[in-house]
Design an enzyme around this catalytic site. Structure first.
Site, PDB file in Angstrom:
ATOM      1  N   ARG A 108       0.835  -1.210   0.000  1.00 51.05           N
ATOM      2  CA  ARG A 108       0.000   0.000   0.000  1.00 51.05           C
ATOM      3  C   ARG A 108       0.867   1.256   0.000  1.00 51.05           C
ATOM      4  O   ARG A 108       0.555   2.240   0.666  1.00 51.05           O
ATOM      5  CB  ARG A 108      -0.957   0.019   1.208  1.00 51.05           C
ATOM      6  CG  ARG A 108      -1.875  -1.171   1.297  1.00 51.05           C
ATOM      7  CD  ARG A 108      -2.821  -1.262   0.096  1.00 51.05           C
ATOM      8  NE  ARG A 108      -3.611  -2.482   0.196  1.00 51.05           N
ATOM      9  CZ  ARG A 108      -3.259  -3.660  -0.290  1.00 51.05           C
ATOM     10  NH1 ARG A 108      -2.121  -3.776  -0.963  1.00 51.05           N
ATOM     11  NH2 ARG A 108      -4.015  -4.719  -0.147  1.00 51.05           N
ATOM     12  N   SER A 128     -11.261   0.124   3.390  1.00 51.82           N
ATOM     13  CA  SER A 128     -10.416  -0.266   4.524  1.00 51.82           C
ATOM     14  C   SER A 128      -9.762   0.975   5.121  1.00 51.82           C
ATOM     15  O   SER A 128      -8.990   1.659   4.444  1.00 51.82           O
ATOM     16  CB  SER A 128      -9.343  -1.257   4.065  1.00 51.82           C
ATOM     17  OG  SER A 128      -9.935  -2.437   3.556  1.00 51.82           O
ATOM     18  N   GLU A 188      -4.859   3.620   6.326  1.00 57.43           N
ATOM     19  CA  GLU A 188      -4.693   3.403   4.889  1.00 57.43           C
ATOM     20  C   GLU A 188      -5.290   4.576   4.114  1.00 57.43           C
ATOM     21  O   GLU A 188      -4.828   4.922   3.044  1.00 57.43           O
ATOM     22  CB  GLU A 188      -5.360   2.092   4.460  1.00 57.43           C
ATOM     23  CG  GLU A 188      -5.166   1.768   3.001  1.00 57.43           C
ATOM     24  CD  GLU A 188      -5.603   0.365   2.639  1.00 57.43           C
ATOM     25  OE1 GLU A 188      -6.176   0.193   1.547  1.00 57.43           O
ATOM     26  OE2 GLU A 188      -5.374  -0.559   3.446  1.00 57.43           O
TER      27      GLU A 188
END
Length: 333
Positions: free
Chosen positions: A157, A225, A321
């Site tokens: 990520r 998320s 995130e």
């Protein structure tokens, strides 16, 4: 040429839909506008991984460059896509044309330009596996630059674009899709698919799983998320496994262990827990939702409360995130 709007309603440009306005926003539809981008402007795509906590006072740029070009080679397809294209629609488009590989990444919200920033991933795949080039505007040197995969510094990520959010504006992403398709079935419920597996089988299964577990942002405002799955040392994991034998985990190439952040939160019985109008989703603890009247303060307090409880109980510090923005720019938890 200049498409700047003032006091624009940002609730329409981020999927968490908090009440906020942008003092001025430029909708970037073609490269000729690049020189008009203010030096301190912040760049967004579809707003599915960004939460505007308050009115945004800095200039804002929304990338809406479109276009899909597909060129066939002997052993692969070269696919060039404008950064403003919708990611899920691209996955469906390629699947319809028999160009496979991205099916595990179906139904991930956002634009194509955001995909390399986050190095989006799901069900055993990461988009970095297929990217061959990222074309971006270098705001520091005022020129268009092409990034090969090694230049992108892809991680979990993460990427050079995420590490330097004020420097580059992604314009186009190029993918190489092999004709020798290999299914990725190592993750979760995909293991149960009956052989032989077709790309459309994976696509439909991923859409079904995500639809069942994750709220539709069009119905329940959310940013997907909220936290990253943490990666911890094997020794730390061994300690946790003694206390929590059922903890979901995954090996990483360097020997560390990736832990399911949603499980950590769920195991603390936080599903449905709310502060003001912000709440933990009742079906997926990794997702925070806007119940309809949330404000930025609610989101920050809820996220920090979860972060503190997870650290207290597991010794793990969760990282966001999503990108949180207040009137001055990025906010850290």
């Amino acid at each position: 040429m200049n498409e700047i709007e003032t006091f624009y309603d940002l609730s329409t440009l981020h999927t968490f839909r908090l009440p906020a306005k942008a003092e001025n926003i430029l909708f970037l539809t073609q490269q000729e506008q690049l020189t008009e981008i203010p030096a301190d402007a912040y760049v967004i795509g579809g707003g599915s991984n960004t939460i505007f906590l308050n009115d945004f006072k800095k200039p804002l740029v929304c990338v809406r460059i479109t276009g899909i070009e597909i060129v066939e080679a002997d052993d692969h397809w070269n696919v060039k896509v404008g950064a403003g294209e919708n990611w899920h629609e691209l996955v469906l488009c390629l699947n319809d044309k028999g160009i496979n590989g991205l099916e595990n990444l179906a139904l991930i919200p956002g634009t194509v330009g955001a995909a390399p920033v986050q190095n989006i991933g799901a069900y055993g795949r990461e988009v970095a596996e297929f990217i061959t080039n990222v074309t971006a505007w270098d705001r520091r040197q005022h020129k268009v630059v092409n990034f090969k995969p090694i230049d992108c510094k892809f991680g979990y990520r993460d990427s050079i674009f995420k590490q330097n959010p004020m420097r580059w504006v992604i314009l186009k992403v190029e993918f190489s899709m092999p004709k020798a398709w290999q299914p990725e079935l190592s993750y979760g419920e995909l293991k149960a698919l009956d052989s032989p597996v077709l790309p459309t089988d994976i696509l439909n299964k991923v859409i079904a799983i995500r639809s069942a577990k994750l709220p539709d942002p069009a119905i329940t405002p959310n940013a997907g998320s909220f936290f990253k799955n943490p990666i911890i040392a094997r020794a730390h994991f061994a300690e946790l496994l003694q206390r929590f034998p059922a903890i979901p985990h995954f090996d990483t190439p360097n020997g560390d262990i990736k832990i399911a952040a949603g499980w950590l939160i769920d195991n603390l019985n936080l599903k449905g827990f709310a502060i003001g109008g912000a709440a933990v989703h009742t079906k997926q603890a990794l997702v925070l939702v806007n119940s309809g009247n949330a404000i930025g303060k609610d989101v920050l307090e809820l996220a920090r409360h979860i972060q503190a409880l997870v650290f207290k109980n597991y010794g793990i510090k969760l990282e966001a995130e999503v990108r949180l923005l207040d009137e001055k720019g990025l906010v850290s938890l």
